[in-house]
Design a protein around this motif. Structure first.
Motif, PDB file in Angstrom:
ATOM      1  N   PRO A  42       0.832  -1.216   0.000  1.00 19.96           N
ATOM      2  CA  PRO A  42       0.000   0.000   0.000  1.00 19.96           C
ATOM      3  C   PRO A  42       0.859   1.255   0.000  1.00 19.96           C
ATOM      4  N   LEU A  43       0.289   2.334  -0.545  1.00 16.72           N
ATOM      5  CA  LEU A  43       0.970   3.627  -0.588  1.00 16.72           C
ATOM      6  C   LEU A  43       0.226   4.605   0.315  1.00 16.72           C
ATOM      7  N   ARG A  44       0.973   5.275   1.176  1.00 19.24           N
ATOM      8  CA  ARG A  44       0.347   6.247   2.073  1.00 19.24           C
ATOM      9  C   ARG A  44       0.228   7.595   1.353  1.00 19.24           C
ATOM     10  N   LYS A  49      -3.399  -6.770   4.790  1.00 23.47           N
ATOM     11  CA  LYS A  49      -2.918  -5.960   3.660  1.00 23.47           C
ATOM     12  C   LYS A  49      -3.986  -5.873   2.586  1.00 23.47           C
ATOM     13  N   GLU A  50      -4.796  -6.917   2.403  1.00 23.63           N
ATOM     14  CA  GLU A  50      -5.819  -6.982   1.368  1.00 23.63           C
ATOM     15  C   GLU A  50      -7.145  -6.412   1.888  1.00 23.63           C
ATOM     16  N   GLY A  51      -7.158  -5.130   2.223  1.00 20.55           N
ATOM     17  CA  GLY A  51      -8.422  -4.494   2.572  1.00 20.55           C
ATOM     18  C   GLY A  51      -8.534  -3.970   3.980  1.00 20.55           C
ATOM     19  N   VAL A  77      -8.708  -0.723  -6.828  1.00 20.14           N
ATOM     20  CA  VAL A  77      -8.199   0.257  -5.870  1.00 20.14           C
ATOM     21  C   VAL A  77      -9.166   0.438  -4.697  1.00 20.14           C
ATOM     22  N   LEU A  78      -8.565   0.709  -3.534  1.00 18.31           N
ATOM     23  CA  LEU A  78      -9.320   0.880  -2.304  1.00 18.31           C
ATOM     24  C   LEU A  78      -8.548   1.865  -1.432  1.00 18.31           C
ATOM     25  N   ALA A  79      -9.265   2.799  -0.810  1.00 16.35           N
ATOM     26  CA  ALA A  79      -8.637   3.806   0.056  1.00 16.35           C
ATOM     27  C   ALA A  79      -9.052   3.564   1.498  1.00 16.35           C
ATOM     28  N   LEU A  80      -8.075   3.332   2.385  1.00 19.90           N
ATOM     29  CA  LEU A  80      -8.333   3.069   3.796  1.00 19.90           C
ATOM     30  C   LEU A  80      -7.880   4.246   4.646  1.00 19.90           C
ATOM     31  N   LEU A 132      -3.572   3.860   0.119  1.00 22.55           N
ATOM     32  CA  LEU A 132      -4.135   3.475  -1.171  1.00 22.55           C
ATOM     33  C   LEU A 132      -3.661   2.066  -1.513  1.00 22.55           C
ATOM     34  N   LEU A 133      -4.630   1.178  -1.753  1.00 19.59           N
ATOM     35  CA  LEU A 133      -4.347  -0.218  -2.074  1.00 19.59           C
ATOM     36  C   LEU A 133      -4.757  -0.506  -3.511  1.00 19.59           C
ATOM     37  N   ASN A 134      -4.102  -1.496  -4.102  1.00 16.87           N
ATOM     38  CA  ASN A 134      -4.504  -2.013  -5.406  1.00 16.87           C
ATOM     39  C   ASN A 134      -4.510  -3.535  -5.287  1.00 16.87           C
TER      40      ASN A 134
END
Length: 230
Positions: free
Chosen positions: A102-104, A170-172, A130-133, A112-114
């Protein structure tokens, strides 16, 4: 006797020289003095007592009005929201590769996850994308870092809160351990025509985290948006 002298062949006597004529005095030179004409000094502006008192009075009134009305006007003034609490643009070059760490996004306070499509370690199905946590831990609000070297349940790479050790996938960002009441919260996003993102941030999205976080990821195709909480 003079006749005798001349007859005797002598030199006649030289008459005495005439008196010298006195020289004329030199001409008198006149001295001209250029005296400047005196000019009156311009009058300086003088603040009268009346003007001074009126100026102080109205200045005090103006400061009083600013003190009374300044705060409400500042509160009601419409501003363009930037940073956390508003939309955050993410350019395509900042989006991680599928399955990468993930990228902060610091200005938006989110990760930000992909995700890769398939089934996650918690059994959740995802189409990938993509998903934003929100980086805030749902427990007490600590900032949750991603720790790629942290090993848990024989796997490396987890979100783990440094305050009370709540651990998320890591996945969500799905909660798997710790005192947190739910999984990490999700910020909705929209994929732009250039495959960049607009992520909506703010405290109004508190409480949106759940074990179904991976299913809210969207493929990186223009027009895709994060689905609502199911």
């Amino acid at each position: 006797m003079e006749a005798e002298a001349e007859s005797a062949g002598g030199t006649p006597a030289t008459p005495p020289p005439a008196a010298a004529t006195p020289a004329a005095p030199p001409p008198t030179r006149s001295i001209v003095v250029d005296t400047p004409v005196a000019k009156p000094v311009p009058k300086r502006g003088v603040i009268t007592r009346r003007i001074f008192i009126l100026g102080g009075f109205w200045s005090a009134v103006g400061l009083l009005l600013v003190g009374i009305l300044g705060a409400p006007l500042d509160f009601m003034w419409i501003r363009k929201v930037r940073g956390f609490g508003g939309p955050i643009a993410v350019t395509p070059d900042r989006i991680p590769e599928p399955g990468a760490d993930p990228l902060r996004i610091i200005e938006g306070k989110f990760w930000l996850l992909n995700l890769e499509p398939g089934t996650t370690t918690t059994g959740a199905e995802t189409q990938g994308g993509v998903l934003a946590l929100w980086q805030k831990c749902p427990h007490l609000g600590c900032t949750v870092p991603y720790r790629p070297a942290f090993e848990f349940e024989a796997r490396r790479g987890w979100f783990r809160c440094p305050c009370h050790n709540s651990t998320y996938t890591k996945e969500g960002g799905v909660l798997v351990f710790g005192p947190a009441p739910r999984s990490m919260d999700v910020f909705p996003l929209e994929v732009q025509p250039d495959r960049g993102l607009i992520v909506q941030t703010g405290r109004e999205f508190q409480g949106t985290g759940s074990p179904q976080n991976p299913s809210r990821a969207v493929p990186l195709e223009p027009g895709n948006i994060t689905p609502p909480v199911s």
